[in-house]
Design a protein around this motif. Structure first.
Motif, mmCIF file in Angstrom:
data_model
loop_
_atom_site.group_PDB
_atom_site.id
_atom_site.type_symbol
_atom_site.label_atom_id
_atom_site.label_comp_id
_atom_site.label_asym_id
_atom_site.label_seq_id
_atom_site.Cartn_x
_atom_site.Cartn_y
_atom_site.Cartn_z
ATOM 1 N N ASP A 33 10.462 -17.217 22.680
ATOM 2 C CA ASP A 33 9.802 -17.296 21.373
ATOM 3 C C ASP A 33 8.292 -17.144 21.525
ATOM 4 O O ASP A 33 7.635 -16.457 20.727
ATOM 5 N N ALA A 34 7.730 -17.795 22.547
ATOM 6 C CA ALA A 34 6.291 -17.729 22.764
ATOM 7 C C ALA A 34 5.846 -16.312 23.108
ATOM 8 O O ALA A 34 4.789 -15.845 22.659
ATOM 9 N N TRP A 57 -3.467 -11.039 29.527
ATOM 10 C CA TRP A 57 -3.729 -11.470 28.147
ATOM 11 C C TRP A 57 -2.461 -12.027 27.514
ATOM 12 O O TRP A 57 -2.479 -13.098 26.900
ATOM 13 N N LEU A 58 -1.363 -11.311 27.680
ATOM 14 C CA LEU A 58 -0.098 -11.769 27.085
ATOM 15 C C LEU A 58 0.359 -13.086 27.709
ATOM 16 O O LEU A 58 0.862 -13.971 27.010
ATOM 17 N N VAL A 59 0.194 -13.228 29.021
ATOM 18 C CA VAL A 59 0.584 -14.473 29.685
ATOM 19 C C VAL A 59 -0.221 -15.644 29.127
ATOM 20 O O VAL A 59 0.333 -16.709 28.795
ATOM 21 N N THR A 60 -1.527 -15.464 28.998
ATOM 22 C CA THR A 60 -2.391 -16.541 28.505
ATOM 23 C C THR A 60 -2.021 -16.944 27.085
ATOM 24 O O THR A 60 -1.867 -18.135 26.776
ATOM 25 N N VAL A 61 -1.874 -15.955 26.211
ATOM 26 C CA VAL A 61 -1.569 -16.256 24.810
ATOM 27 C C VAL A 61 -0.170 -16.858 24.678
ATOM 28 O O VAL A 61 0.041 -17.834 23.952
ATOM 29 N N ARG A 65 0.862 -20.529 23.232
ATOM 30 C CA ARG A 65 1.810 -20.674 22.121
ATOM 31 C C ARG A 65 2.956 -21.606 22.513
ATOM 32 O O ARG A 65 3.439 -22.394 21.702
ATOM 33 N N PHE A 66 3.381 -21.495 23.760
ATOM 34 C CA PHE A 66 4.439 -22.390 24.240
ATOM 35 C C PHE A 66 3.969 -23.840 24.203
ATOM 36 O O PHE A 66 4.683 -24.744 23.756
ATOM 37 N N LEU A 67 2.738 -24.081 24.666
ATOM 38 C CA LEU A 67 2.205 -25.451 24.661
ATOM 39 C C LEU A 67 2.072 -25.970 23.233
ATOM 40 O O LEU A 67 2.408 -27.117 22.941
ATOM 41 N N ASP A 68 1.574 -25.133 22.327
ATOM 42 C CA ASP A 68 1.431 -25.543 20.926
ATOM 43 C C ASP A 68 2.764 -25.962 20.339
ATOM 44 O O ASP A 68 2.852 -26.939 19.583
#
Length: 394
Positions: A33-34, A57-61, A65-68
């Motif tokens: 999902d993230a 960039w995709l890994v960071t974002v 999102r996963f943490l959020d």
């Protein structure tokens, strides 16, 4: 000035990004999902601000999102642990977990349809809407299918060895869907199989890639302008993609040289013999029969036996084909139903043998059990053509 986004690049990066999140400890379903959220954000941001390192960039974002998504009182302690693990900005890790994702998405506990959907989403990077449109089902239905599949595999260990044969069957299912909606599934299957071939050195992976390329090379000639099917013998061979054929043959030859024969290599060898013939009449049917004998030995599939019957009919005449058909076990397809093409094969052989009445009757029978509308229409037209001849028409 904005830069057009490279959708193919985004899809190619998806499995690597997802693999990094899972290896860091993210649950597969939440990680997927993230990653989808990160892809959506990339579509919004990249045209105006293209990143130097798209994967990083995709890994960071995706990680953020996963943490959020996991910020809650019950998850706070685990979240704090995960925050401590958050990577510093910079290039994404070089480790490639693509192969493990293929194995996970083709897990034996999943139904074939669920495995296909999860592979297209998690490995292929397609959206739920695109997958639903390709399979002509409501988006909500496809979303439920993918969610169930993700829940099923979320408890599986990510580094467990998988079954290459199951992955190949899933990819071949995708390839055979062809084109529907705004997604070319045949081309997507070729791309994913190329990606798999880069991740694993396996002759059957190469065999499947060769088979796909050889079949895909004939795509432009398979249908008439009105959408009707054009049989192989009637196809305009000048429209075949010679570049794809040459690549497929080269990949196949390298795989066969390893002397670890498998069913996809054999199917590719048969497709290569068809592609090598300048005309339908010059096809080496004797050698095709020999390859079908190998395929029967490997799979003993009722469908393969039927295809062998057709080859025998071409190599040795329609009566030999009918004798081979009588000797072949009736076989069943899914849910106990007869193999749909048996009546069609019988009709074709009877027509070649001059028994037009039997052929017309069998074409009608075959049309009733045809697996799709295009094939049903083709068989119905064959029956109508023969009935017109029987009534004295041309």
């Amino acid at each position: 000035m904005s830069t057009p986004i490279d959708g193919a690049l985004m899809r190619s990066l998806t499995p690597g990004v997802l693999g990094i999140l899972v290896r860091r400890g993210a649950d597969f379903a939440a990680a997927e999902d993230a990653v989808q959220d990160a892809l959506v954000e990339a579509v919004r941001v990249w045209p105006a601000e293209p990143p130097r390192d798209p994967k990083g960039w995709l890994v960071t974002v995706a990680w953020r999102r996963f943490l959020d998504a996991n910020r809650s009182d019950t998850a706070r302690r685990r979240r704090e642990d995960l925050v401590d693990e958050e990577p510093a900005p910079g290039p994404a890790p070089a480790r490639d977990d693509t192969l493990q994702l293929y194995f996970l998405c083709a897990h034996p506990s999943l139904t074939p349809s669920s495995a296909v959907a999860l592979t297209l989403r998690a490995v292929g990077g397609l959206t739920t809407r695109q997958i639903a449109a390709a399979y002509l089902v409501p988006e909500a239905t496809m979303a439920q299918r993918i969610s169930r599949a993700k829940r099923t595999v979320s408890g599986e260990r990510f580094d467990r060895p998988g079954d290459v044969a199951t992955v190949l069957r899933v990819l071949y299912l995708v390839f055979n869907e062809g084109y529907s909606g705004d997604v070319d599934l045949a081309a997507e299957a070729v791309r994913l199989t190329r990606q798999l071939a880069d991740a694993i050195d396996h002759p059957e992976v190469a065999g499947l890639l060769a088979l796909m390329l050889l079949h895909h090379a004939r795509r432009a000639s398979r249908t008439a302008p009105d959408g009707s099917l054009v049989p192989l013998a009637e196809q305009d061979r000048t429209r075949w993609d010679t570049g794809a054929i040459a690549e497929g043959v080269a990949i196949l030859q390298a795989a066969l040289a390893r002397d670890r024969l498998g069913e996809f290599q054999v199917q590719a060898a048969i497709a290569a013999l068809h592609a090598d013939a300048p005309t339908a009449g010059e096809t080496d049917w004797v050698q095709i029969v020999e390859w079908y004998d190998e395929l029967v030995r490997l799979t003993d599939s009722p469908v393969v036996r039927l295809n062998r019957v057709v080859a025998v009919g071409e190599a040795d005449g329609p009566r030999a084909g009918l004798a081979a058909l009588d000797a072949a076990p009736p076989g069943t397809a899914t849910k106990g139903a007869p193999v749909p093409r048996r009546a069609a094969v019988a009709a074709y052989l009877h027509e070649r043998d001059g028994d037009l009445a039997a052929a017309a009757r069998l074409y009608v029978e075959a049309a009733r059990s045809a697996p799709n509308l295009a094939e049903r229409d083709h068989l119905t037209r064959q029956a109508a053509r023969l009935n017109a001849r029987l009534r004295g028409g041309r």
